[in-house]
Design a protein around this motif. Sequence first.
Motif, PDB file in Angstrom:
ATOM      1  N   GLU A 114      -7.791  -4.884  -7.004  1.00 51.29           N
ATOM      2  CA  GLU A 114      -7.406  -4.650  -5.613  1.00 51.29           C
ATOM      3  C   GLU A 114      -6.046  -3.971  -5.521  1.00 51.29           C
ATOM      4  O   GLU A 114      -5.794  -3.168  -4.621  1.00 51.29           O
ATOM      5  CB  GLU A 114      -7.402  -5.975  -4.845  1.00 51.29           C
ATOM      6  CG  GLU A 114      -8.807  -6.505  -4.567  1.00 51.29           C
ATOM      7  CD  GLU A 114      -8.806  -7.901  -3.986  1.00 51.29           C
ATOM      8  OE1 GLU A 114      -7.710  -8.513  -3.930  1.00 51.29           O
ATOM      9  OE2 GLU A 114      -9.874  -8.387  -3.596  1.00 51.29           O
ATOM     10  N   LYS A 115      -5.150  -4.295  -6.453  1.00 51.12           N
ATOM     11  CA  LYS A 115      -3.832  -3.663  -6.454  1.00 51.12           C
ATOM     12  C   LYS A 115      -3.916  -2.185  -6.817  1.00 51.12           C
ATOM     13  O   LYS A 115      -3.025  -1.400  -6.494  1.00 51.12           O
ATOM     14  CB  LYS A 115      -2.903  -4.391  -7.429  1.00 51.12           C
ATOM     15  CG  LYS A 115      -2.489  -5.782  -6.961  1.00 51.12           C
ATOM     16  CD  LYS A 115      -1.589  -6.467  -7.969  1.00 51.12           C
ATOM     17  CE  LYS A 115      -1.211  -7.867  -7.507  1.00 51.12           C
ATOM     18  NZ  LYS A 115      -0.371  -8.573  -8.510  1.00 51.12           N
ATOM     19  N   LEU A 116      -4.987  -1.811  -7.532  1.00 51.09           N
ATOM     20  CA  LEU A 116      -5.151  -0.415  -7.919  1.00 51.09           C
ATOM     21  C   LEU A 116      -5.664   0.440  -6.762  1.00 51.09           C
ATOM     22  O   LEU A 116      -5.562   1.660  -6.805  1.00 51.09           O
ATOM     23  CB  LEU A 116      -6.125  -0.297  -9.105  1.00 51.09           C
ATOM     24  CG  LEU A 116      -5.608  -0.788 -10.459  1.00 51.09           C
ATOM     25  CD1 LEU A 116      -6.743  -0.797 -11.470  1.00 51.09           C
ATOM     26  CD2 LEU A 116      -4.463   0.069 -10.956  1.00 51.09           C
ATOM     27  N   ILE A 117      -6.244  -0.206  -5.762  1.00 52.08           N
ATOM     28  CA  ILE A 117      -6.799   0.534  -4.624  1.00 52.08           C
ATOM     29  C   ILE A 117      -5.825   0.444  -3.464  1.00 52.08           C
ATOM     30  O   ILE A 117      -5.692  -0.590  -2.818  1.00 52.08           O
ATOM     31  CB  ILE A 117      -8.170  -0.030  -4.209  1.00 52.08           C
ATOM     32  CG1 ILE A 117      -9.132  -0.013  -5.393  1.00 52.08           C
ATOM     33  CG2 ILE A 117      -8.749   0.791  -3.057  1.00 52.08           C
ATOM     34  CD1 ILE A 117     -10.442  -0.719  -5.112  1.00 52.08           C
ATOM     35  N   LYS A 118      -5.125   1.528  -3.234  1.00 47.74           N
ATOM     36  CA  LYS A 118      -4.192   1.579  -2.099  1.00 47.74           C
ATOM     37  C   LYS A 118      -4.916   2.167  -0.903  1.00 47.74           C
ATOM     38  O   LYS A 118      -5.870   2.930  -1.060  1.00 47.74           O
ATOM     39  CB  LYS A 118      -2.970   2.420  -2.497  1.00 47.74           C
ATOM     40  CG  LYS A 118      -2.189   1.803  -3.663  1.00 47.74           C
ATOM     41  CD  LYS A 118      -1.052   2.681  -4.102  1.00 47.74           C
ATOM     42  CE  LYS A 118      -1.515   3.804  -4.994  1.00 47.74           C
ATOM     43  NZ  LYS A 118      -2.031   3.347  -6.298  1.00 47.74           N
ATOM     44  N   SER A 119      -4.484   1.816   0.284  1.00 52.45           N
ATOM     45  CA  SER A 119      -5.184   2.309   1.465  1.00 52.45           C
ATOM     46  C   SER A 119      -4.228   2.445   2.636  1.00 52.45           C
ATOM     47  O   SER A 119      -3.201   1.772   2.702  1.00 52.45           O
ATOM     48  CB  SER A 119      -6.330   1.363   1.846  1.00 52.45           C
ATOM     49  OG  SER A 119      -5.818   0.104   2.240  1.00 52.45           O
ATOM     50  N   LEU A 120      -4.605   3.319   3.554  1.00 43.91           N
ATOM     51  CA  LEU A 120      -3.880   3.486   4.805  1.00 43.91           C
ATOM     52  C   LEU A 120      -4.892   3.510   5.943  1.00 43.91           C
ATOM     53  O   LEU A 120      -5.744   4.398   5.995  1.00 43.91           O
ATOM     54  CB  LEU A 120      -3.077   4.794   4.793  1.00 43.91           C
ATOM     55  CG  LEU A 120      -1.859   4.874   3.865  1.00 43.91           C
ATOM     56  CD1 LEU A 120      -1.303   6.293   3.857  1.00 43.91           C
ATOM     57  CD2 LEU A 120      -0.779   3.898   4.309  1.00 43.91           C
ATOM     58  N   TYR A 121      -4.820   2.489   6.817  1.00 44.24           N
ATOM     59  CA  TYR A 121      -5.640   2.431   8.026  1.00 44.24           C
ATOM     60  C   TYR A 121      -7.142   2.370   7.726  1.00 44.24           C
ATOM     61  O   TYR A 121      -7.953   2.902   8.474  1.00 44.24           O
ATOM     62  CB  TYR A 121      -5.348   3.639   8.923  1.00 44.24           C
ATOM     63  CG  TYR A 121      -3.889   3.899   9.136  1.00 44.24           C
ATOM     64  CD1 TYR A 121      -3.107   3.025   9.883  1.00 44.24           C
ATOM     65  CD2 TYR A 121      -3.260   5.010   8.564  1.00 44.24           C
ATOM     66  CE1 TYR A 121      -1.760   3.260  10.064  1.00 44.24           C
ATOM     67  CE2 TYR A 121      -1.905   5.252   8.742  1.00 44.24           C
ATOM     68  CZ  TYR A 121      -1.168   4.367   9.485  1.00 44.24           C
ATOM     69  OH  TYR A 121       0.180   4.590   9.663  1.00 44.24           O
TER      70      TYR A 121
END
Length: 330
Positions: A114-121
């Motif tokens: 989960e830390k490897l998957i960054k997201s915005l909105y």
Amino acid sequence: MEKINQTLKRLASNENFQKRYEKMRTDTLNHPDVKAFLTEHQNEINNELIEKSIGKLFEYTNQSKECNRCESLEGCVNIMQGYHPELVLQRNSIDVQYDRCPRKVIADEKRKNEKLIKSLYVPKDILMASFDSLQIGQGKIDAVDKAASFVMNYQQGQKQKGLFLYGKFGVGKSFLLGAIANELAKKRVSSMIVYVPELLREMKSSIADSTLNEKMETLKREPILMLDDIGAEAMSSWTRDEVLGPILQFRMLENLPTFFTSNFDFQGLEHHLTYSQRGEEEKMKARRMMERIRYLSEPVLVECAEPKKLSDKPMKKCGDFLTAFFCFQE
């Protein structure tokens, strides 16, 4: 107050206590794992050592091993939640060593991923998507096939096109991005999913606090960038030419895989990029943007259809979904 040694003597002389102790000792020494351990180390262990270690052996047998007595990680019955016991022989004594149980290992790996998957909105349900949870109808087979191929063949530093997933609203394009991101995370590959309309709004506000360049550098250099719902934004010349343009240009030069989802196909997106909010027509700038998108991604239509029964024959034992999918294709 009674001294501890007097208490022990009194308990030792108690018939019921002796019976309970003897039953505990017998059950402990007859435990399959304990018997196997004592047999393995029979040349190093004597009766005196066994008697001295009955407490540790009982501690071992009284806990869950390989999660066999736990319904979930949260419901772990062991002394240390998420850790199961292992018998070890050290310094002429039998001791209990605790290691992560299978459920704890899976939970820790999931947190790392989960830390490897960054997201915005991006909604949480998209970030939790997986290939196993996708409804694969006839209209999605090609898209899932190409997505799975990308994940299995991805190698950092090698030129590899992303996908331009286009189709009507609600057909699952964004969920497919989430599934790809989660599969990549299992391979320790970092990715970022960005909802484009909100991203461009944030970029405008970043001018005031002087963080625009920093944010653009992050988007430029992310190993796998996924731009969700491009074409849904109100296009302006500035967001097209000063934000999206430089990001895609850098990624094109560095051969960094880039994914897109859109309600438009290439032709429709080019038309959208041609006209600014002010109604200005800028065909050459829109064409230049589309050249970058075409270079970075392969267009794939995603349609909504009833899940199709792929085959009546039993599927091979191939492991995870990706391998199983390709086994079916053979």
